[in-house]
Design a protein around this motif. Sequence first.
Motif, PDB file in Angstrom:
ATOM      1  N   LEU A 180       0.826  -1.207   0.000  1.00 25.83           N
ATOM      2  CA  LEU A 180       0.000   0.000   0.000  1.00 25.83           C
ATOM      3  C   LEU A 180       0.858   1.253   0.000  1.00 25.83           C
ATOM      4  O   LEU A 180       0.553   2.242  -0.691  1.00 25.83           O
ATOM      5  N   ALA A 181       1.941   1.227   0.772  1.00 24.89           N
ATOM      6  CA  ALA A 181       2.803   2.405   0.860  1.00 24.89           C
ATOM      7  C   ALA A 181       3.444   2.729  -0.481  1.00 24.89           C
ATOM      8  O   ALA A 181       3.706   3.896  -0.795  1.00 24.89           O
ATOM      9  N   GLY A 182       3.666   1.701  -1.306  1.00 25.53           N
ATOM     10  CA  GLY A 182       4.321   1.937  -2.587  1.00 25.53           C
ATOM     11  C   GLY A 182       3.381   1.988  -3.771  1.00 25.53           C
ATOM     12  O   GLY A 182       3.855   2.045  -4.922  1.00 25.53           O
ATOM     13  N   THR A 183       2.064   1.948  -3.549  1.00 26.94           N
ATOM     14  CA  THR A 183       1.110   1.912  -4.656  1.00 26.94           C
ATOM     15  C   THR A 183       0.108   3.054  -4.504  1.00 26.94           C
ATOM     16  O   THR A 183      -0.666   3.094  -3.532  1.00 26.94           O
ATOM     17  N   ALA A 184       0.109   3.963  -5.444  1.00 26.37           N
ATOM     18  CA  ALA A 184      -0.800   5.111  -5.392  1.00 26.37           C
ATOM     19  C   ALA A 184      -2.245   4.643  -5.518  1.00 26.37           C
ATOM     20  O   ALA A 184      -2.525   3.603  -6.131  1.00 26.37           O
ATOM     21  N   PRO A 185      -3.200   5.407  -4.949  1.00 28.55           N
ATOM     22  CA  PRO A 185      -4.609   4.999  -4.988  1.00 28.55           C
ATOM     23  C   PRO A 185      -5.137   4.723  -6.394  1.00 28.55           C
ATOM     24  O   PRO A 185      -5.870   3.758  -6.598  1.00 28.55           O
ATOM     25  N   ASP A 186      -4.753   5.573  -7.394  1.00 26.51           N
ATOM     26  CA  ASP A 186      -5.285   5.335  -8.735  1.00 26.51           C
ATOM     27  C   ASP A 186      -4.724   4.055  -9.350  1.00 26.51           C
ATOM     28  O   ASP A 186      -5.328   3.468 -10.248  1.00 26.51           O
ATOM     29  N   LEU A 187      -3.556   3.587  -8.852  1.00 21.92           N
ATOM     30  CA  LEU A 187      -2.994   2.329  -9.329  1.00 21.92           C
ATOM     31  C   LEU A 187      -3.586   1.122  -8.603  1.00 21.92           C
ATOM     32  O   LEU A 187      -3.447  -0.011  -9.063  1.00 21.92           O
ATOM     33  N   ARG A 188      -4.208   1.378  -7.458  1.00 21.91           N
ATOM     34  CA  ARG A 188      -4.886   0.285  -6.742  1.00 21.91           C
ATOM     35  C   ARG A 188      -6.221  -0.046  -7.399  1.00 21.91           C
ATOM     36  O   ARG A 188      -6.744  -1.152  -7.261  1.00 21.91           O
TER      37      ARG A 188
END
Length: 863
Positions: A44-52
Amino acid sequence: MTTPPRHPGSYGDLLLSKVREDVNLSGFFQRNLAHDTASWEPWLAGTAPDLREPVVIAAQALSIGYRDRDHDLGQAAFWAETHLRLTRTLPASFDPRQSRLGYGRDHHIAVALTGLARVEAMRGAVEHAYSLLRDAERHFLAEEEVRDRLGITERPAAERILGTGGDFRDDLYAQLAELAVQIGDEEGARRYRDLAIAHRRGDPSAYGEIEELILRGRFHLDGDRPDIALRHFQQAVDLAESAETQMQVADIRSNAYRYLAEAYGRLGTPRTALATLDRARAVLADETAPKRNRLAWVEVSAARVLRRHPGLGDPMAHLLLALEHCCLPAGPGDPHSWTTADGRRLRVAAPADAWPILLEAAEILQERGHLTDLCELLRVATGIAEEVRAGAVDETSRLAVQEQRGQALVTLARAQLALAGTTHAPQHADAAWQTVETLRARTFLDMVGDAALTPPGGVPAELAARETELLERRRALRAAPRRDSGFWSAHRAVEQELADVWRAMAARSPDAAEYVATRQARPTSHAEVAALLRTAPPGPGGRVVAVNMLFLDDARLAFLAVAGDDPHVRVATARVDRTRLARFAAANFGSAARVRELATDMEDLFQHELAGVVAPFADLCEPGDTVVLCPAGPVHNVPLGAARLGQDVLLARNPLVLSPSASLLRSRRLVERRRTARSYAVFGDPTGDLAGARREAAELAQRWGVLPRIGARATAGALLEALATDGTVHVAAHAAFTADDPLASGVRMADRLLSAREILGVRASGPDLVTLSACESGVYTADGAEDPMGLLRALLFAGAHSVVVSLWKVPDSAAYRLMTAFYSALDGTASKAHALRAAALALREDSDRFDRWAAFALAGSWL
């Protein structure tokens, strides 16, 4: 999260392999993070919300694939829960402007909750599904508020690209309306139907119009107006056939065809109905991923047409095909599995869909007399019904499911006994015993599981404390007035923790394992009962024989007997008119005046009515055997020992003991004699109007060298304390029975009525003997599962080894003489069953009228 067992080679497995190869999903599936939630934080820390967001959509697709294509509800639930958890990792500030699809955080959560609700509804947890959907509605409305606040008027990008609009709202309200009907929320059903129709009036899409027409048609069909319903369904079909292809139009078309066929069937045109169902099948067959529950209900509809018109085909073939659509291939040891006509072994994967199909198929098999197939399907049905019952955590829902299952268990037991009679194969009688015990014991043992009981010695204090804490948390959760999706996840977590604690307890000792079996509401098999009876100390006159009763129909009563030396269950039947016996018991027992009149002027009638009930005991047990009797229906409240068997009454031939169910014998406290460290508590005449009870209490207190609690000192609190601490508790007082609410029955103490419901909360290792020398203390009613309710049940729940109760008010002098004789015999070596029998028969020598000597009964342990 724990991944359920998988069946490789499914559509969901293929999709999962594809998403693992997709480099655009931020490594979530390649690193197997769904199965390793401890590693989520770094991801989660390395993945931006739009990429989730693409990961969210992929998890949703996996859940849908396993649910609708494979019908694998274990995998579907796992991915639905993963989908929901992923959506909740999106920050609160994630709004439609930041989304590639045009959806904000609340919309994603609403979609995830809806997907999980579909799985839960298919599993049978309808109330949980309803609460999830109501939570979804709140998030959907929150998303609408965000769009309004931000001035977003255009449809989300995903809907513009796919050419859909309004589908989610329509689907949400339709599901809410349907589930509201199922759980009995009539106001909610009306509200959500109105919302669906109101929204569809403003929805220009064909989808909205079709759904509105179907809703209107169902309204008229439910109102027995099939001609009007037919017009609405036909309009829906015409519109669906002319509409441009959309994602869900095939689903809606098949639904419209199915309801149109039902209307045709109601109007007496079965061939047209069947032809219409053929069109529904064709529509679903053209889908790349047909929903198997839709296919199942098309077959159910065809079966119902054919049941009304059997000359057109075999309804059973369609029901079995429908059942297949609710199943997956069974692996070794899979529960709830059955064998198809071509030899395939399948397991039920969608209990809520399979349950009504199984019951309908069972009706046909019962009508046709196909007993072997009937037993197999009812075995599966009663098994999955328990899953549905377990999913309903409030008492009303639980009892409703149990009532449905109860009739299925009765039918199963009857079929098993019929097979035992025709094939002479002993395993069918053994299976019938297990079924009767399941029928009789489930509510009893379920309530014991929630009562405050003390674990046996050897269970570590930390385990016992953890169990107590978890039970308190579960009780608090169940008492909560509002049940949203957070409630259900918390309840499921508590249930899992309790299961872990009980597993650890059971490993400690045989006594602890029996305690856990009681907590988990598992009925006792005939082999377990026989083994327990073999280890019990022998009585002075013979064996101990446990006898279960079951009415096969309104004219026949079955007796299933097990003794310690029996390898299999022995069965006898008798002609007993259940309705007539029930009327006779209601008219003549409970009131001392009515019993006195019966014993004085109409004993021949009494003997005539009970002759069929006692006759089988001549074959099932030898003179001198102690009989542990689990009665059925009206037999619960009649003095069976006073009925003649041969030249004398049954009690003269055999000591008798009552038990709510044979599963109570699982507790070793009932088959071990405990007479060592004695302590006594005596209560008498709490209400100041029973001179004989006062004398009885004073005499017994003097015998035992204790101070009696008489009159104002005989309080409810003092009795509760005695039940928790003393070995023998004697109460000479008034008792009250409440037919409408048997657990409100109780003993009238000096300050208040001490109810059976309050006694259930006593925490104790259990007194050796509780005697209620009171009118109607042993009167109780039985629910649909033949489970007796009342003071007797509550005291056994609270841990009493044995309970002596009365079925009607006995004259003070007779009660005093019987009680003193009973306790005198106990001071020697006599068992409680033999002591009570000797006391009653001694009183009979002075007066042969059974109203004077036959009122008292022993329940629980006979030792």
